[in-house]
Write a protein that holds these residues in place. Structure first.
Motif, PDB file in Angstrom:
ATOM      1  N   UNK A 109      -1.484  -1.479  -0.022  1.00 20.58           N
ATOM      2  CA  UNK A 109      -2.629  -2.057   0.698  1.00 20.58           C
ATOM      3  C   UNK A 109      -2.254  -2.867   2.018  1.00 20.58           C
ATOM      4  N   UNK A 110      -1.842  -2.004   3.189  1.00 22.00           N
ATOM      5  CA  UNK A 110      -1.671  -2.563   4.456  1.00 22.00           C
ATOM      6  C   UNK A 110      -2.863  -2.330   5.117  1.00 22.00           C
ATOM      7  N   UNK A 111      -3.502  -3.570   5.873  1.00 22.26           N
ATOM      8  CA  UNK A 111      -4.604  -3.479   6.595  1.00 22.26           C
ATOM      9  C   UNK A 111      -4.026  -2.787   8.018  1.00 22.26           C
ATOM     10  N   UNK A 112      -5.175  -1.972   8.512  1.00 19.28           N
ATOM     11  CA  UNK A 112      -4.832  -1.152   9.778  1.00 19.28           C
ATOM     12  C   UNK A 112      -4.589  -1.861  11.071  1.00 19.28           C
ATOM     13  N   UNK A 113      -3.546  -1.549  11.825  1.00 20.57           N
ATOM     14  CA  UNK A 113      -3.341  -2.440  12.966  1.00 20.57           C
ATOM     15  C   UNK A 113      -1.638  -2.398  12.966  1.00 20.57           C
TER      16      UNK A 113
END
Lengths: 280, 225
Positions: free
Chosen positions: B79-83
């Motif tokens: 669950x890693x936010x894009x960026x």
């Protein structure tokens, strides 16, 4: 081998409907001693299907128990089984008949859930007799539901990857109204002030979706504006609320002022004292 | 083309990304994934280390989606936010503090950064922990009564650069237990109604605890008259 005597009739097994031969033994004194069935189907175990030995519920929550019998030919529901709680002020069971029984959390504490059923057992590999079967006891632990939050730690300091920006990490714990940690649970975040005007130009934060806490009900609430080129005291105000996921019950609301060089939480620029209550 | 690949490989290595064979699952919808392993300064895998990600140039707020490494030091963040994300790790019980805080990290390049895209997984990331920190313990009390002073602030800072610090509070018994890097640090305790307290008093002495070592400090605050 059991000796046989008395009389013999043919009837149906009350549990399966199958025709069986029912015999009545006469005791040495000529009294009728006990009934038994020959060529009958028989039970080998009574238990709650797929139930753990211990069930944890919050007050007001329910779970379903399925009493079943293992027969010589397979497993069937046991709707006639008597199912009861050792303490109905803590946990109750209803209805009194049926293949599914509802276990309800009534009050804080522990109660044992027990079941018995009268069904044939096989004797000496030859005959059947009615027998009171008992299911393994299921322990029901009833807890108070999540109510609010406690601060367990609060650390602030510059971020490794951009040391002019401050990061604050507040560790919170979900407790019941008696301030007892509720253990592992799920929490989600929402923002009360929208839109959020971030003067650092580094975008808007995103509220946390429903997430599981650790086994002690602890989780982190973190604050930082993100690495940016504006610097100084740029940032934004944010009012965030944590809720208990299953029921959507608000647990705690924090009023925050998140700046590049300082993060204020609930009016504290320094650490919030450990044990401080955060209320909805 | 070969040169371009070589440059990209070097760039990846400089960021701590190593092409590896980590087995991964799919990231959750709307997120990206990062897989890799955590090792100590000698390259040995670190199990049960907590790993989490931080968006570098965007506000990082709310909960921390962390995972723990397995017996081989491997982890998978799904669950890693894009960026661009910095990947942090810690294992306080073994003397490895949270690499998020500059106070604990001597070289910020040791914190790997990864560009994460929605729906894709970055594999082979190496996160280094160490060297081990020392442990500073103690209790804060009222010098007159001996009672715990719970509502106090503890500031630990690099003595050569006070802007590199952590600010925190004791527990509900006035006790504290912190990891401290193997550099000279100052310790200042403040509380409303009490005189400020500095380790070493007017001499402003530094605390230096070697990695894996421990030191206990008794903090007696004098009430303001």
């Amino acid at each position: 081998m059991r000796s046989k005597g008395g009389y013999r009739i043919t009837s149906s097994n009350p549990f399966t409907g199958k025709l069986v031969t029912k015999e009545q033994i006469l005791s040495p004194s000529g009294q009728i001693a006990m009934p038994f069935y020959s060529f009958c189907d028989f039970v080998t175990a009574l238990y709650f299907n797929n139930a753990p030995s211990s069930i944890i519920l919050n007050v007001g929550q329910t779970d379903t128990l399925y009493p079943v019998c293992d027969w010589n030919y397979g497993t069937t529901a046991a709707p006639d089984a008597s199912v009861w709680s050792s303490n109905t002020s803590i946990a109750s069971v209803s209805p009194s008949w049926g293949s599914a029984r509802t276990l309800s959390g009534v009050g804080q504490g522990s109660a044992n859930i027990q079941a018995t059923a009268e069904a044939p057992e096989l004797i000496d590999n030859d005959f059947c007799s009615l027998f009171w079967w008992s299911a393994p006891t299921v322990s029901a632990q009833i807890k108070l539901p999540p109510h609010h939050l406690h601060v367990v730690a609060d650390v602030t300091g510059p971020i490794t990857v951009c040391p002019t920006t401050v990061f604050r990490s507040v560790r919170l714990q979900v407790v019941d109204f008696q301030h007892t940690p509720v253990g592992s649970t799920s929490v989600q975040e929402s923002y009360l002030n929208q839109p959020i005007n971030n003067t650092c130009g580094s975008g808007s934060p995103t509220p946390t979706v429903c997430s599981v806490t650790d086994t002690a009900g602890r989780f982190y609430d973190t604050f930082q504006v993100g690495c940016n080129s504006v610097g100084g005291s740029c940032g934004f105000a944010l009012h965030n609320r944590w809720s208990w996921c299953p029921a959507g019950v608000a647990l705690g609301t924090l009023l925050n002022d998140v700046r590049n060089n300082q993060v204020t939480v609930e009016g504290y620029t320094g650490p919030i004292p450990t044990g401080t209550e955060i209320l909805p | 083309m070969t040169k371009l690949i070589a440059v990209l490989m070097l760039l990846a290595l400089s960021l701590g990304i190593v092409v590896g064979e980590d087995s991964t699952e799919a990231p959750e919808p709307g997120f990206g994934g990062v897989a890799g392993h955590v090792a100590d300064v000698d390259g040995n895998p670190v199990d049960k280390a907590e790993v989490y990600c931080q968006l570098v140039a965007e506000p990082g707020m709310g909960g921390r989606a962390s995972v723990f490494t397995d017996v081989n030091g491997k982890f998978f963040l799904n669950r890693v936010l894009p960026g661009t994300n910095a990947i942090h790790a810690s294992k306080p019980d073994d003397g490895y503090p949270d690499t998020m805080f500059a106070f604990f990290v001597k070289d910020s390049r040791r914190v790997p950064q990864v560009l994460v895209q929605e729906g894709s997984v970055t594999t082979g990331l190496l996160v280094r922990l160490g060297p081990k920190a020392g442990r500073l313990t103690g209790r804060i009390v009222d010098s007159d009564t001996g009672a715990a002073v719970v509502r106090s602030e503890i500031r630990l800072y690099h003595q050569g650069n006070p802007d590199v610090y952590v600010l925190t509070a004791p527990d509900e018994q006035g006790k504290f237990d912190f990891l401290v890097p193997a550099v000279k640090v100052g310790l200042r305790v403040t509380a409303r109604g009490f005189q400020n307290w500095e380790y070493g008093g007017i001499s402003n002495a530094a605390i230096l605890i070697e990695g894996g070592g421990a030191k206990e400090v008794h903090v007696a605050l004098k009430p303001r008259k």
